[in-house]
Motif scaffolding. Structure first.
Motif, PDB file in Angstrom:
ATOM      1  N   ASN A 157      -3.811  -9.846   6.632  1.00  0.00           N
ATOM      2  CA  ASN A 157      -4.283  -8.591   6.046  1.00  0.00           C
ATOM      3  C   ASN A 157      -3.822  -7.342   6.779  1.00  0.00           C
ATOM      4  OD1 ASN A 157      -5.850 -10.085   4.148  1.00  0.00           O
ATOM      5  ND2 ASN A 157      -7.415 -10.379   5.719  1.00  0.00           N
ATOM      6  N   TRP A 158      -3.193  -7.482   7.923  1.00  0.00           N
ATOM      7  CA  TRP A 158      -2.765  -6.307   8.663  1.00  0.00           C
ATOM      8  C   TRP A 158      -1.485  -6.596   9.442  1.00  0.00           C
ATOM      9  CZ3 TRP A 158      -2.495  -7.228  13.860  1.00  0.00           C
ATOM     10  CH2 TRP A 158      -3.292  -8.259  14.374  1.00  0.00           C
ATOM     11  N   ILE A 199       5.403   3.871  15.754  1.00  0.00           N
ATOM     12  CA  ILE A 199       4.390   2.878  15.444  1.00  0.00           C
ATOM     13  C   ILE A 199       4.125   2.872  13.939  1.00  0.00           C
ATOM     14  CG2 ILE A 199       2.479   4.498  15.882  1.00  0.00           C
ATOM     15  CD1 ILE A 199       0.918   2.020  16.955  1.00  0.00           C
ATOM     16  N   ASN A 200       4.048   1.692  13.376  1.00  0.00           N
ATOM     17  CA  ASN A 200       3.712   1.500  11.968  1.00  0.00           C
ATOM     18  C   ASN A 200       2.519   0.553  11.896  1.00  0.00           C
ATOM     19  OD1 ASN A 200       5.926   3.032  11.142  1.00  0.00           O
ATOM     20  ND2 ASN A 200       7.270   1.248  11.130  1.00  0.00           N
ATOM     21  N   ILE A 201       1.488   0.982  11.213  1.00  0.00           N
ATOM     22  CA  ILE A 201       0.276   0.185  11.079  1.00  0.00           C
ATOM     23  C   ILE A 201      -0.046   0.023   9.595  1.00  0.00           C
ATOM     24  CG2 ILE A 201      -2.187   0.016  11.621  1.00  0.00           C
ATOM     25  CD1 ILE A 201      -1.683   1.805  14.027  1.00  0.00           C
ATOM     26  N   LYS A 202      -0.327  -1.188   9.207  1.00  0.00           N
ATOM     27  CA  LYS A 202      -0.737  -1.466   7.837  1.00  0.00           C
ATOM     28  C   LYS A 202      -1.994  -2.313   7.872  1.00  0.00           C
ATOM     29  CE  LYS A 202       0.765  -3.375   3.399  1.00  0.00           C
ATOM     30  NZ  LYS A 202       1.843  -4.084   2.666  1.00  0.00           N
ATOM     31  N   TYR A 203      -3.015  -1.860   7.174  1.00  0.00           N
ATOM     32  CA  TYR A 203      -4.279  -2.583   7.087  1.00  0.00           C
ATOM     33  C   TYR A 203      -4.690  -2.644   5.623  1.00  0.00           C
ATOM     34  CZ  TYR A 203      -9.187  -3.817   7.750  1.00  0.00           C
ATOM     35  OH  TYR A 203     -10.403  -4.445   7.696  1.00  0.00           O
ATOM     36  N   TYR A 204      -4.628  -3.858   5.057  1.00  0.00           N
ATOM     37  CA  TYR A 204      -4.823  -4.022   3.623  1.00  0.00           C
ATOM     38  C   TYR A 204      -3.879  -3.056   2.891  1.00  0.00           C
ATOM     39  CZ  TYR A 204      -8.781  -7.094   4.465  1.00  0.00           C
ATOM     40  OH  TYR A 204      -9.573  -8.151   4.864  1.00  0.00           O
ATOM     41  N   ASN A 205      -4.401  -2.089   2.144  1.00  0.00           N
ATOM     42  CA  ASN A 205      -3.538  -1.157   1.409  1.00  0.00           C
ATOM     43  C   ASN A 205      -3.347   0.185   2.111  1.00  0.00           C
ATOM     44  OD1 ASN A 205      -3.165  -2.908  -0.854  1.00  0.00           O
ATOM     45  ND2 ASN A 205      -5.226  -2.402  -1.533  1.00  0.00           N
ATOM     46  N   TYR A 206      -3.888   0.314   3.310  1.00  0.00           N
ATOM     47  CA  TYR A 206      -3.739   1.549   4.081  1.00  0.00           C
ATOM     48  C   TYR A 206      -2.552   1.421   5.026  1.00  0.00           C
ATOM     49  CZ  TYR A 206      -8.507   2.433   2.472  1.00  0.00           C
ATOM     50  OH  TYR A 206      -9.618   2.621   1.697  1.00  0.00           O
ATOM     51  N   TYR A 207      -1.886   2.540   5.294  1.00  0.00           N
ATOM     52  CA  TYR A 207      -0.757   2.492   6.221  1.00  0.00           C
ATOM     53  C   TYR A 207      -0.631   3.808   6.979  1.00  0.00           C
ATOM     54  CZ  TYR A 207       1.633   4.838   2.301  1.00  0.00           C
ATOM     55  OH  TYR A 207       1.985   5.698   1.286  1.00  0.00           O
ATOM     56  N   LEU A 208      -0.089   3.699   8.172  1.00  0.00           N
ATOM     57  CA  LEU A 208       0.154   4.836   9.056  1.00  0.00           C
ATOM     58  C   LEU A 208       1.511   4.643   9.701  1.00  0.00           C
ATOM     59  CD1 LEU A 208      -0.652   7.335  10.798  1.00  0.00           C
ATOM     60  CD2 LEU A 208      -1.699   5.719  12.409  1.00  0.00           C
ATOM     61  N   LYS A 209       2.366   5.665   9.618  1.00  0.00           N
ATOM     62  CA  LYS A 209       3.680   5.633  10.244  1.00  0.00           C
ATOM     63  C   LYS A 209       3.827   6.881  11.103  1.00  0.00           C
ATOM     64  CE  LYS A 209       5.719   3.381   6.178  1.00  0.00           C
ATOM     65  NZ  LYS A 209       6.774   3.471   5.127  1.00  0.00           N
ATOM     66  N   ASP A 210       4.201   6.682  12.358  1.00  0.00           N
ATOM     67  CA  ASP A 210       4.359   7.819  13.265  1.00  0.00           C
ATOM     68  C   ASP A 210       5.599   7.619  14.116  1.00  0.00           C
ATOM     69  OD1 ASP A 210       3.174  10.327  14.519  1.00  0.00           O
ATOM     70  OD2 ASP A 210       3.425   9.034  16.271  1.00  0.00           O
ATOM     71  N   SER A 211       6.452   8.657  14.148  1.00  0.00           N
ATOM     72  CA  SER A 211       7.647   8.661  14.993  1.00  0.00           C
ATOM     73  C   SER A 211       7.581   9.911  15.860  1.00  0.00           C
ATOM     74  CB  SER A 211       8.915   8.661  14.131  1.00  0.00           C
ATOM     75  OG  SER A 211      10.065   8.691  14.947  1.00  0.00           O
ATOM     76  N   ASN A 212       7.645   9.706  17.180  1.00  0.00           N
ATOM     77  CA  ASN A 212       7.387  10.799  18.108  1.00  0.00           C
ATOM     78  C   ASN A 212       8.420  10.815  19.219  1.00  0.00           C
ATOM     79  OD1 ASN A 212       5.998  11.993  20.665  1.00  0.00           O
ATOM     80  ND2 ASN A 212       4.710  12.674  18.966  1.00  0.00           N
ATOM     81  N   LYS A 213       8.896  12.024  19.566  1.00  0.00           N
ATOM     82  CA  LYS A 213       9.760  12.238  20.731  1.00  0.00           C
ATOM     83  C   LYS A 213       9.070  13.261  21.631  1.00  0.00           C
ATOM     84  CE  LYS A 213      14.027  11.395  18.119  1.00  0.00           C
ATOM     85  NZ  LYS A 213      15.336  11.972  17.694  1.00  0.00           N
TER      86      LYS A 213
END
Length: 673
Positions: free
Chosen positions: A496-497, A525-539
């Motif tokens: 599920n994640w 970092i890419n996070i997926k939990y069920y239908n939720y998602y978070l994508k972050d790219s940082n310098k």
């Protein structure tokens, strides 16, 4: 019991004409055979009815009651009364219902007569939607249908959306056949407050089995008129080619009002791909573009669906590569055209680049090497030119310890470059760098998830550096900085994640020739939990304790809903402009076929809305439509340089399958930004 009676007492007739008749009960009167609850089979036709009467002399078949006829597996006919002439294959039926399973189209008529390939009917209803309560239907006083070509002629047709009449025509002809055929395509119609009535009537002409030609005359009554033409072809199963040319001329009033640099917008493009040109392992890709300004692409007849043309640089490419085993050879050509410049004589081109690459190859035990060699020809009409030659050869040695838990690698990399400049100067560089690497790749399965982690520590230094001190823009003369590079990649995945994480940092050991001891810390970092998602790219700059770049996206998506927000930030750095913007987009399929959608983009640096769009769409097998509103800021080439206009547009599209449809847009008065 009925099935048993049918099997035991079925009456079977085999005739010389390849006719088979089956029935539960039969009678023979003179030259007529009468079958009850029977089936008649001839060639590709199967007929079943409550009563079938066959005249052996006249070859006439009469059928009554619950009639079912199948032609060629796809055409199905239902009727109460049918008369068939087996000599001519002529048929008359009443009432008549025809369904084609291949394209889900159907036709009903009070009475139909068939002569050869044509059906002729009175008072008909036709559609490709559901038979009961169709979303759309066409009712006509008479109909002609060709079962071979799938062509339909409708006389006095009226189009109904549900039960509401929306369009009447004296005649309508269209084809249910999805194969290529010549004729007019769906017209593009719209209205712009600035450009007037927009009308394009594409004509499609087949040129045998391997080519076709499309002509797109277009007019904008307040702006001007033009024509675009597209020639498409194939000459093998692995090839495809497309050549497009067009011109559009503004009237003098429009040009003066918007201070356009060009009154006539002309251009052409050529696209060609071949995945097996000379051998099965080579490929040719050609993408050529030329235009005197970006308005040429905006005025394209098919650029009606809010496709923003923001770029001012046209890039043309010709790429060819072939490979065999570990060896790869490529020849590339790249040509740039800046449409905002009066002349591109000083624009540097790469014509050509030749690349040879040998993939990593073990030549002895744990020893391996690879080769990457390039020749670049930098050329232009005005200004200096240059030819760059470079070769990179890394020699590697890798060994593992502790049952592959820990690995060690050493690389000696030879890098040579030479740039011959047209003014007679020659820039040369030879360097030898060393990399020591300790790394590991580990995976472990837990009860509810899997964890994989890959880490590495790399020490890099220069062993040899020889440079003849002739400056060149095309050669990297910076000294190899002694450094330690740290990298981490890991992912955790369950039912599920899922989490993907990348981290990298470089620490420079040299005290001289470095502006900072640290590189920007890269953290993705890419996070997926069920239908939720978070994508972050940082310098992140460790020295300045500031973020150089950040892109973050947060969203939710399932089969019916999508909601997404994103933010992009770029800190101002040498040769990099500051940028900051955010965007929102999403949709909602509230009943499986209807979709509400919207998007928004705002530039925080310029403090302007780049665009926003909102709309509604519906899609079924038999028809679809979309209506939307968009406000956007578009670039504009003027005599004073690049400017912009704010444009508001309403777009409407409807398609009735397989009739086609209309594309319409309404543009409100535009103003300069």
């Amino acid at each position: 019991m009925i099935k048993i009676i049918f099997i035991i007492f079925s009456f079977i007739f085999l005739f010389a004409e390849n006719i088979e008749v089956f029935g539960v009960k039969s009678e023979i009167k003179n030259n007529k055979i009468i079958i009850y609850d029977g089936i008649l089979i001839k060639d590709n036709m199967i007929l079943s009815a409550n009563k079938i009467e066959y005249d052996k002399v006249s070859k006439i078949v009469k059928a009554e009651g619950n009639i079912y006829i199948n032609y060629d597996k796809y055409d199905y006919i239902l009727a109460n009364k049918v008369l068939i002439d087996l000599k001519t294959n002529g048929i008359s039926a009443s009432p008549f219902f025809l369904f084609n399973f291949k394209d889900n189209s159907w036709i009903t008529s009070n009475e139909v007569k068939n002569m050869g390939e044509w059906y002729y009917g009175k008072y008909s209803i036709a559609s490709t939607c559901e038979i009961i309560n169709p979303d759309w239907k066409i009712i006509s006083t008479s109909i002609n249908y060709n079962k071979q070509t799938k062509w339909i002629d409708l006389y006095n047709p009226t189009l109904y959306i549900h039960e509401v009449p929306v369009l009447y025509l004296p005649y309508l002809g269209f084809s249910l056949n999805k194969t290529r055929s010549s004729g007019f395509l769906t017209p593009l119609i719209g209205y712009s407050a600035n450009e007037g009535l927009l009308l394009t009537t594409p004509y499609y002409q087949t040129l045998g089995r391997v080519a076709d030609l499309e002509l797109d005359p277009t007019i904008r009554t307040k702006r001007g008129k033009g024509i675009y033409s597209t020639f498409r072809f194939v000459h093998s199963p692995t090839s495809y080619g497309e050549f497009k040319i067009g011109t559009f001329k503004d009237n003098s009033t429009y040009q003066k009002k918007y201070d356009l640099a060009n009154q006539t917008h002309t251009g052409w493009s050529f696209l060609y791909t071949n995945k097996s040109l000379l051998t099965k392992s080579d490929k040719l890709y050609i993408d050529l573009k030329n235009a005197n300004d970006t308005e040429y692409f905006y005025l394209d007849a098919y650029n009606y669906k809010f496709k923003t043309v923001n770029t001012k640089i046209l890039t043309s490419k010709i790429n060819y590569y072939t490979h065999k085993g570990y060896d790869y050879l490529g020849v590339y050509g790249t040509y740039f055209k800046d449409t905002s410049k009066i002349s591109n004589a000083d624009t540097m081109q790469i014509l050509p680049q030749i690349n040879y690459h040998r993939f990593n190859d073990n030549f002895y035990g744990n020893f391996s090497y690879s080769v990457d060699a390039n020749i670049y020809n930098y050329t232009r009409e005005k200004g200096y030119k240059a030819i760059k030659k470079s070769v990179v050869i890394p020699f590697n040695y890798n060994i593992s310890f502790f049952d592959d838990y820990l690995k060690f690698g050493i690389t000696e990399q030879l890098n040579t470059s030479q740039v011959d400049i047209s003014d007679g100067n020659v820039s040369k560089l030879v360097r030898l760098d060393t990399f020591l690497k300790v790394y590991s790749n580990l995976s472990k399965r837990y009860p509810n998830f899997i964890h994989h982690i890959a880490t590495s520590i790399t020490f890099g230094m220069d062993n040899y550096f020889n440079y003849n001190n002739v400056e060149s823009d095309y050669i990297d003369t910076s000294l190899m900085k002694k450094s330690i590079s740290l990298k981490l990649y890991q992912y955790l995945i369950s039912a599920n994640w899922q989490i993907d994480h990348k981290l990298s940092e470089v620490y420079y050991l040299d005290d001289n020739n470095v502006s900072s001891k640290y590189s920007a810390l890269l953290n993705d970092i890419n996070i997926k939990y069920y239908n939720y998602y978070l994508k972050d790219s940082n310098k992140y700059s460790i020295d300045d304790k500031k973020v150089n770049y950040n892109s973050i996206t947060i969203g939710y998506k399932n089969d019916k809903t999508k909601l997404e927000g994103s933010f992009i930030y770029q800190r101002e750095l040498p040769n990099i402009a500051k940028s900051k913007s955010y965007a929102l987009n999403g949709y909602w399929k509230y009943d499986g076929i209807h979709k509400l959608f919207a998007s928004y983009n705002y530039d925080l640096v310029l403090d302007i809305t780049k665009y926003y769009l909102i709309g509604l769409s519906m899609k079924k097998k038999c028809w679809n439509y979309s209506i939307s509103y968009k406000k956007e800021t578009l670039p504009l080439l003027t005599n004073d340089g690049i400017s912009s206009i704010i444009q508001k547009t309403i777009y409407f599209q409807i398609e009735l399958v397989p009739l086609g449809g209309v594309d319409q847009q309404y543009q409100f008065n535009s103003k300069k930004g």
